[in-house]
Design an enzyme around this catalytic site. Structure first.
Site, PDB file in Angstrom:
ATOM      1  CE  LYS A  22       3.742  11.463  -7.401  1.00 55.85           C
ATOM      2  NZ  LYS A  22       2.695  10.877  -6.557  1.00 55.85           N
ATOM      3  CG  ASN A  23       5.335   8.720 -10.087  1.00 56.17           C
ATOM      4  OD1 ASN A  23       5.068   8.957  -8.912  1.00 56.17           O
ATOM      5  ND2 ASN A  23       4.394   8.476 -10.985  1.00 56.17           N
ATOM      6  NE  ARG A 101       3.114   1.371  -2.486  1.00 61.56           N
ATOM      7  CZ  ARG A 101       2.905   0.210  -1.890  1.00 61.56           C
ATOM      8  NH1 ARG A 101       2.301   0.174  -0.745  1.00 61.56           N
ATOM      9  NH2 ARG A 101       3.305  -0.911  -2.452  1.00 61.56           N
ATOM     10  CB  CYS A 125      -3.875   7.356  -3.682  1.00 60.71           C
ATOM     11  SG  CYS A 125      -3.467   9.037  -4.173  1.00 60.71           S
ATOM     12  NE  ARG A 130      -0.961   2.515  -3.972  1.00 67.32           N
ATOM     13  CZ  ARG A 130      -0.657   3.737  -4.410  1.00 67.32           C
ATOM     14  NH1 ARG A 130      -0.305   3.924  -5.639  1.00 67.32           N
ATOM     15  NH2 ARG A 130      -0.704   4.769  -3.617  1.00 67.32           N
ATOM     16  CG  ASP A 133       4.041  -9.149  -2.270  1.00 68.93           C
ATOM     17  OD1 ASP A 133       3.699  -8.035  -2.700  1.00 68.93           O
ATOM     18  OD2 ASP A 133       3.767 -10.210  -2.849  1.00 68.93           O
ATOM     19  CG  LEU A 134       6.210  -8.170  -6.044  1.00 64.26           C
ATOM     20  CD1 LEU A 134       5.858  -7.657  -7.431  1.00 64.26           C
ATOM     21  CD2 LEU A 134       6.596  -9.636  -6.105  1.00 64.26           C
ATOM     22  CG  ASP A 317      -0.305   7.343 -12.182  1.00 70.22           C
ATOM     23  OD1 ASP A 317      -1.095   6.674 -11.482  1.00 70.22           O
ATOM     24  OD2 ASP A 317       0.860   7.595 -11.830  1.00 70.22           O
ATOM     25  CB  ILE A 339      -2.566  -0.876 -12.858  1.00 72.47           C
ATOM     26  CG1 ILE A 339      -2.178  -0.841 -14.348  1.00 72.47           C
ATOM     27  CG2 ILE A 339      -1.334  -0.731 -11.970  1.00 72.47           C
ATOM     28  CD1 ILE A 339      -1.254  -1.958 -14.778  1.00 72.47           C
ATOM     29  NE  ARG A 409       0.137  11.790  -2.140  1.00 78.03           N
ATOM     30  CZ  ARG A 409      -0.130  10.735  -2.905  1.00 78.03           C
ATOM     31  NH1 ARG A 409      -1.334  10.555  -3.394  1.00 78.03           N
ATOM     32  NH2 ARG A 409       0.819   9.859  -3.187  1.00 78.03           N
TER      33      ARG A 409
END
Length: 429
Positions: A22-23, A101, A125, A130, A133-134, A317, A339, A409
């Protein structure tokens, strides 16, 4: 709202095919905006987040179609085609992006190809702030001007388009690395990204971008150099297997004292995870098609301390799933989450099932118990959902997991896959 019923019933045995990651898929779908040619993606998972990204891209004018059968490696994933020749709007609307996200990664592709973008601040989530800004600093380093108005990021490239720049991320960020990388492929000149994330999914995105004609060096390292090109082409790309799904089903084998071959899993993508579970008493065996997970003969599971870290460290995760495993292991385990600051929301639910877990700031101490007991529990995020399913597999009696829309998801057909190896699990509509 759907629920999932799990009845603990002993060892799980058999084979499970892992879906596409998914990612990786979500970000590569966004990369289709970078070209006016067709991008063909194979081994695509069928998930709520993928559907949401399709809605978002389609809303902007990307034409999307199913594109045949399985991918070139004989996997079971879907094949899809994305064609962003002409977009009707350069806006990612809140109504669509509020649920996931990954929507922020359309910012870079829109900005570099069309010179402007308006993207709603994303949802997903509730596991921490999270911030984005980066991502924004990456765009600014390429010459963009950024404003946040009414919950939307409004970005504009300078006259003549984005230009290459040097960016050193103050902390490792997967999303910011991906977003800035994609924007840099069409920026004028050379871009150097330092302190990049090096997850396997990022390497997959780089492989796809290179097939599309991007000039990227440094794959797999913390420093990426991108020489901007005038145009990217379409290509066909096979999405890598989902290492988080693989780890989750590996734990399903261990927690039930079973044996499951995870088809598509790769040891090099799971090294930190495998190192931890082998200390618990697990055995991981390489096969021609994947990895077999099982306990060593006559071995009682042992609790093991671990800390989540950016890749190549242990993925956050997999923290919740590993915690579920520790609840029925011998001894105590200290789990440190570095994290996300709010990723222990599954702890109260596991304790409802008879686990013995204490929380102190970003640390959880798990004292192994002999048995878990099935009961009604509520999922709070995607990976927490998986941890409660795993606990239900070994608990005595029946576990009912509520709010499983989180689960949908990131896990494709989890009930069918677990049922295929002997689990008593069903979805309650």
């Amino acid at each position: 709202m759907d629920k999932i019923e799990v009845i603990g019933n002993g060892p799980l045995k058999g084979k499970i095919n892992i879906s596409g990651a998914k990612n990786s898929a979500l970000k590569i779908m966004a990369a289709s905006i970078l070209t006016d040619d067709i991008l063909h993606l194979t081994n695509m998972p069928y998930l709520a987040d993928i559907t949401s990204m399709c809605r978002l891209l389609n809303d902007m004018g990307v034409k999307i179609s199913l594109d045949g059968g399985a991918g070139p490696k004989g996997n079971t994933g879907r094949a899809m085609a994305f064609h962003a020749k002409e977009l009707k709007q350069l806006k990612a609307r809140y109504e669509i992006v509020k649920t996931f996200r990954a929507s922020i990664v359309v910012l870079g592709p829109l900005l570099v190809r069309f010179g402007e973008a308006e993207v709603s601040l994303p949802g997903g989530c509730a596991i921490g702030a999270r911030p984005v800004d980066l991502h924004l600093k990456g765009m600014e380093a390429l010459g963009a001007t950024i404003a946040i108005e009414n919950g939307y990021v409004k970005a504009k490239a300078p006259e003549g388009g984005l230009v290459g720049g040097n960016i050193k991320f103050p902390v490792v960020s997967v999303g910011a690395t991906e977003n800035t990388l994609m924007a840099a492929t069409l920026a004028k000149g050379t871009t150097v990204l330092e302190n990049c994330a090096i997850e396997p999914e990022i390497n997959d995105i780089i492989d796809c971008l290179i097939k599309m004609g991007a000039k990227i060096s440094g794959k797999g390292t913390r420093t990426l150099t991108i020489e901007g090109v005038e145009k990217l082409n379409g290509c066909t790309h096979d999405i890598i297997a989902d290492r988080i799904e693989a780890g989750t089903y590996g734990i399903a084998a261990l927690i039930t004292d079973g044996e499951i071959e995870i088809i598509g899993a790769k040891r090099q993508d799971l090294e930190s995870f495998i190192e931890i579970i082998e200390k618990t008493g697990a055995e991981v065996i390489d096969t021609e098609k994947g990895l077999i997970f099982k306990r060593k003969d006559n071995t009682e599971l042992q609790c093991v301390d671990f800390t989540t870290e950016p890749h190549p460290g242990l993925p956050t995760d997999l923290q919740a799933q590993l915690m579920a495993l520790m609840t029925i292991a011998k001894g105590s385990a200290n789990i440190c989450e570095t994290i996300w600051e709010n990723r222990f929301m599954h702890v109260p639910e596991l304790n409802r099932m008879g686990a013995n877990i204490e929380i102190s700031h970003n640390n959880a101490i798990v004292h192994g118990v002999k048995n878990l007991i099935g009961c009604p529990v509520m999922a709070t995020d995607l990976r927490a959902s998986a941890s409660l399913i795993l606990a239900g597999l070994v608990a005595k009696g029946t576990t009912i997991v509520d709010r499983v829309y989180h689960l949908d998801r990131g896990y494709e057909q989890i009930e069918e896959k677990l049922s295929s190896v002997g689990a008593k699990i069903r979805r309650i509509k």
